[in-house]
Motif scaffolding. Structure first.
Motif, PDB file in Angstrom:
ATOM      1  N   MET A 107       0.802  -1.254  -0.014  1.00  0.00           N
ATOM      2  CA  MET A 107       0.029  -0.045  -0.016  1.00  0.00           C
ATOM      3  C   MET A 107       0.954   1.247  -0.019  1.00  0.00           C
ATOM      4  SD  MET A 107      -3.050   0.927   2.688  1.00  0.00           S
ATOM      5  CE  MET A 107      -3.313  -0.825   3.027  1.00  0.00           C
ATOM      6  N   GLU A 108       0.732   1.937  -1.027  1.00  0.00           N
ATOM      7  CA  GLU A 108       1.668   3.070  -1.182  1.00  0.00           C
ATOM      8  C   GLU A 108       0.992   4.382  -0.445  1.00  0.00           C
ATOM      9  OE1 GLU A 108       2.608   6.224  -4.680  1.00  0.00           O
ATOM     10  OE2 GLU A 108       2.514   3.963  -5.237  1.00  0.00           O
ATOM     11  N   SER A 109       1.828   5.151   0.468  1.00  0.00           N
ATOM     12  CA  SER A 109       1.697   6.112   1.289  1.00  0.00           C
ATOM     13  C   SER A 109       1.392   7.477   0.125  1.00  0.00           C
ATOM     14  CB  SER A 109       2.863   6.506   2.011  1.00  0.00           C
ATOM     15  OG  SER A 109       3.280   5.691   2.931  1.00  0.00           O
ATOM     16  N   LYS A 110       0.524   8.226   0.683  1.00  0.00           N
ATOM     17  CA  LYS A 110       0.043   9.518  -0.056  1.00  0.00           C
ATOM     18  C   LYS A 110       0.184  10.603   0.825  1.00  0.00           C
ATOM     19  CE  LYS A 110      -3.265   6.916  -2.772  1.00  0.00           C
ATOM     20  NZ  LYS A 110      -4.737   6.908  -3.315  1.00  0.00           N
ATOM     21  N   SER A 111       0.419  11.764   0.406  1.00  0.00           N
ATOM     22  CA  SER A 111       0.327  13.158   1.038  1.00  0.00           C
ATOM     23  C   SER A 111      -0.931  13.615   1.284  1.00  0.00           C
ATOM     24  CB  SER A 111       1.389  14.046   0.318  1.00  0.00           C
ATOM     25  OG  SER A 111       0.652  14.548  -0.943  1.00  0.00           O
ATOM     26  N   PRO A 112      -1.161  14.458   2.239  1.00  0.00           N
ATOM     27  CA  PRO A 112      -2.407  15.205   2.065  1.00  0.00           C
ATOM     28  C   PRO A 112      -2.786  16.061   0.943  1.00  0.00           C
ATOM     29  CG  PRO A 112      -1.337  15.501   4.360  1.00  0.00           C
ATOM     30  CD  PRO A 112      -0.309  14.813   3.388  1.00  0.00           C
ATOM     31  N   TRP A 115     -22.892  20.237   1.126  1.00  0.00           N
ATOM     32  CA  TRP A 115     -21.794  20.577   0.337  1.00  0.00           C
ATOM     33  C   TRP A 115     -20.313  19.978   0.985  1.00  0.00           C
ATOM     34  CZ3 TRP A 115     -23.190  26.535  -0.642  1.00  0.00           C
ATOM     35  CH2 TRP A 115     -24.236  26.406  -1.674  1.00  0.00           C
ATOM     36  N   ILE A 116     -20.474  20.059   2.110  1.00  0.00           N
ATOM     37  CA  ILE A 116     -19.358  19.677   3.037  1.00  0.00           C
ATOM     38  C   ILE A 116     -19.068  18.205   2.941  1.00  0.00           C
ATOM     39  CG2 ILE A 116     -18.375  19.265   5.360  1.00  0.00           C
ATOM     40  CD1 ILE A 116     -19.349  22.270   6.045  1.00  0.00           C
ATOM     41  N   ASP A 117     -20.082  17.403   3.064  1.00  0.00           N
ATOM     42  CA  ASP A 117     -20.088  15.920   3.100  1.00  0.00           C
ATOM     43  C   ASP A 117     -19.850  15.666   1.692  1.00  0.00           C
ATOM     44  OD1 ASP A 117     -20.371  13.569   4.289  1.00  0.00           O
ATOM     45  OD2 ASP A 117     -22.538  13.302   3.422  1.00  0.00           O
ATOM     46  N   LEU A 118     -20.369  16.427   0.740  1.00  0.00           N
ATOM     47  CA  LEU A 118     -19.780  15.707  -0.596  1.00  0.00           C
ATOM     48  C   LEU A 118     -18.652  15.943  -1.028  1.00  0.00           C
ATOM     49  CD1 LEU A 118     -22.772  17.089  -2.612  1.00  0.00           C
ATOM     50  CD2 LEU A 118     -22.223  14.772  -2.317  1.00  0.00           C
ATOM     51  N   ILE A 119     -17.878  17.150  -0.582  1.00  0.00           N
ATOM     52  CA  ILE A 119     -16.320  17.326  -0.875  1.00  0.00           C
ATOM     53  C   ILE A 119     -15.613  16.709  -0.158  1.00  0.00           C
ATOM     54  CG2 ILE A 119     -15.937  19.427   0.482  1.00  0.00           C
ATOM     55  CD1 ILE A 119     -14.097  20.651  -1.677  1.00  0.00           C
ATOM     56  N   ALA A 120     -15.953  16.164   1.129  1.00  0.00           N
ATOM     57  CA  ALA A 120     -15.054  15.471   2.070  1.00  0.00           C
ATOM     58  C   ALA A 120     -14.923  14.103   1.563  1.00  0.00           C
ATOM     59  CB  ALA A 120     -15.664  15.433   3.572  1.00  0.00           C
ATOM     60  N   VAL A 121     -16.198  13.505   1.020  1.00  0.00           N
ATOM     61  CA  VAL A 121     -16.177  12.169   0.624  1.00  0.00           C
ATOM     62  C   VAL A 121     -15.198  11.929  -0.596  1.00  0.00           C
ATOM     63  CG1 VAL A 121     -18.192  12.063  -0.972  1.00  0.00           C
ATOM     64  CG2 VAL A 121     -17.518   9.841   0.333  1.00  0.00           C
ATOM     65  N   MET A 122     -15.265  13.190  -1.379  1.00  0.00           N
ATOM     66  CA  MET A 122     -14.193  13.052  -2.633  1.00  0.00           C
ATOM     67  C   MET A 122     -12.871  13.075  -1.956  1.00  0.00           C
ATOM     68  SD  MET A 122     -15.975  15.529  -5.245  1.00  0.00           S
ATOM     69  CE  MET A 122     -17.416  16.719  -4.712  1.00  0.00           C
ATOM     70  N   ALA A 123     -12.453  13.641  -1.298  1.00  0.00           N
ATOM     71  CA  ALA A 123     -10.915  13.742  -0.444  1.00  0.00           C
ATOM     72  C   ALA A 123     -10.759  12.066   0.046  1.00  0.00           C
ATOM     73  CB  ALA A 123     -10.816  14.731   0.546  1.00  0.00           C
ATOM     74  N   ALA A 124     -11.721  11.731   0.623  1.00  0.00           N
ATOM     75  CA  ALA A 124     -11.449  10.369   1.202  1.00  0.00           C
ATOM     76  C   ALA A 124     -11.308   9.132   0.538  1.00  0.00           C
ATOM     77  CB  ALA A 124     -12.783   9.863   2.177  1.00  0.00           C
ATOM     78  N   GLN A 125     -12.350   9.405  -0.926  1.00  0.00           N
ATOM     79  CA  GLN A 125     -12.090   8.282  -1.898  1.00  0.00           C
ATOM     80  C   GLN A 125     -10.678   8.420  -2.536  1.00  0.00           C
ATOM     81  OE1 GLN A 125     -15.645   9.654  -3.955  1.00  0.00           O
ATOM     82  NE2 GLN A 125     -16.825   7.872  -3.304  1.00  0.00           N
ATOM     83  N   ARG A 126     -10.060   9.740  -2.808  1.00  0.00           N
ATOM     84  CA  ARG A 126      -8.920  10.071  -3.427  1.00  0.00           C
ATOM     85  C   ARG A 126      -7.927   9.630  -2.698  1.00  0.00           C
ATOM     86  NH1 ARG A 126      -8.287  15.837  -6.276  1.00  0.00           N
ATOM     87  NH2 ARG A 126      -6.217  14.643  -6.796  1.00  0.00           N
ATOM     88  N   HIS A 127      -8.070   9.449  -1.498  1.00  0.00           N
ATOM     89  CA  HIS A 127      -6.980   9.016  -0.435  1.00  0.00           C
ATOM     90  C   HIS A 127      -6.754   7.530  -0.437  1.00  0.00           C
ATOM     91  CE1 HIS A 127      -3.700   8.851   2.389  1.00  0.00           C
ATOM     92  NE2 HIS A 127      -4.580   7.991   3.228  1.00  0.00           N
ATOM     93  N   SER A 128      -8.016   7.087  -0.363  1.00  0.00           N
ATOM     94  CA  SER A 128      -8.248   5.618  -0.137  1.00  0.00           C
ATOM     95  C   SER A 128      -8.171   4.644  -1.357  1.00  0.00           C
ATOM     96  CB  SER A 128      -9.641   5.223   0.848  1.00  0.00           C
ATOM     97  OG  SER A 128     -10.679   5.346  -0.005  1.00  0.00           O
ATOM     98  N   PRO A 183     -14.829  -2.657   6.000  1.00  0.00           N
ATOM     99  CA  PRO A 183     -13.665  -1.837   6.381  1.00  0.00           C
ATOM    100  C   PRO A 183     -12.534  -2.213   5.654  1.00  0.00           C
ATOM    101  CG  PRO A 183     -15.017  -2.079   8.267  1.00  0.00           C
ATOM    102  CD  PRO A 183     -15.604  -2.975   7.372  1.00  0.00           C
ATOM    103  N   LYS A 184     -11.706  -1.532   4.988  1.00  0.00           N
ATOM    104  CA  LYS A 184     -10.686  -1.763   4.240  1.00  0.00           C
ATOM    105  C   LYS A 184      -9.381  -0.840   4.824  1.00  0.00           C
ATOM    106  CE  LYS A 184      -8.686  -1.244  -0.585  1.00  0.00           C
ATOM    107  NZ  LYS A 184      -8.957  -0.996  -1.888  1.00  0.00           N
ATOM    108  N   PHE A 185      -8.038  -1.407   4.875  1.00  0.00           N
ATOM    109  CA  PHE A 185      -7.006  -0.572   5.212  1.00  0.00           C
ATOM    110  C   PHE A 185      -6.740   0.646   4.248  1.00  0.00           C
ATOM    111  CE2 PHE A 185      -5.900  -4.504   7.483  1.00  0.00           C
ATOM    112  CZ  PHE A 185      -5.528  -4.143   8.657  1.00  0.00           C
ATOM    113  N   VAL A 186      -6.316   1.934   4.908  1.00  0.00           N
ATOM    114  CA  VAL A 186      -6.156   2.912   4.089  1.00  0.00           C
ATOM    115  C   VAL A 186      -4.534   3.344   4.039  1.00  0.00           C
ATOM    116  CG1 VAL A 186      -8.487   3.708   4.465  1.00  0.00           C
ATOM    117  CG2 VAL A 186      -6.504   4.361   5.952  1.00  0.00           C
ATOM    118  N   PRO A 187      -4.250   3.852   2.919  1.00  0.00           N
ATOM    119  CA  PRO A 187      -2.700   4.345   2.940  1.00  0.00           C
ATOM    120  C   PRO A 187      -2.378   5.099   4.009  1.00  0.00           C
ATOM    121  CG  PRO A 187      -3.769   4.488   0.859  1.00  0.00           C
ATOM    122  CD  PRO A 187      -4.971   4.169   1.762  1.00  0.00           C
TER     123      PRO A 187
END
Length: 161
Positions: free
Chosen positions: A1-6, A36-49, A122-126
């Motif tokens: 699993m590759e690490s990612k930056s914020p 709007w907050i929930d929508l943008i936050a899930v996009m960030a979570a999906q991008r990271h995971s 649940p799945k491990f995240v980088p």
């Protein structure tokens, strides 16, 4: 699993507050902003995971200044902290005067998401790679918020026994 930056998870979007987004005072509904907050936050979570992510909790939301009909709204989100299968996403909401460009902080929020595999488990995240002092501070604060939330949940469970 590759690490990612914020920065790998960072997402930014904009909205304009229309009358249907506002109450009878001419200010944006808190619920519209929260959506709007929930929508943008899930996009960030999906991008990271790199997978489906679901909202586990909205840990904190602060409405700092009212947003008026016609204001432009700029939302920025990124992953601040990761655990094994969960991520804390921070969202900053700024209102912008469309004529002057003046920006004012309007809302901040912290949400927790859980990454899910193809079986909805649940799945491990980088892990996060932290390069700047700001990223390290956000990670540390996110870890502290997560630990406090777990402690609080434990106390509630104990009280039910």
């Amino acid at each position: 699993m590759e690490s990612k930056s914020p920065q790998n998870s960072a997402v930014e979007t904009r909205h304009i507050v229309m009358p249907n987004d506002a109450n009878h005072y001419g200010t944006a509904f808190g619920g519209a902003i929260m959506s709007w907050i929930d929508l943008i936050a899930v996009m960030a979570a999906q991008r990271h995971s790199g997978c489906e992510a679901v909202t586990a909790s909205i840990d904190r939301i602060n409405f700092i200044s009212a947003i008026q009909i016609g204001d432009h709204v700029n939302l920025k989100a990124m992953v601040n902290y990761v655990g094994k299968t969960s991520m804390e996403v921070g969202v900053q909401v700024n209102k912008e005067n469309p004529y002057t460009g003046e920006m004012t902080r309007a809302t901040t929020a912290y949400l927790t998401f859980v990454a899910l595999d193809e079986n909805k488990k649940p799945k491990f995240v980088p892990p996060l790679v932290l390069s700047t002092d700001l990223e390290k501070r956000r990670f540390s604060e996110g870890k502290m918020r997560t630990e406090m939330a777990k402690e609080f949940a434990s106390k509630i469970r104990e009280g039910r026994r």
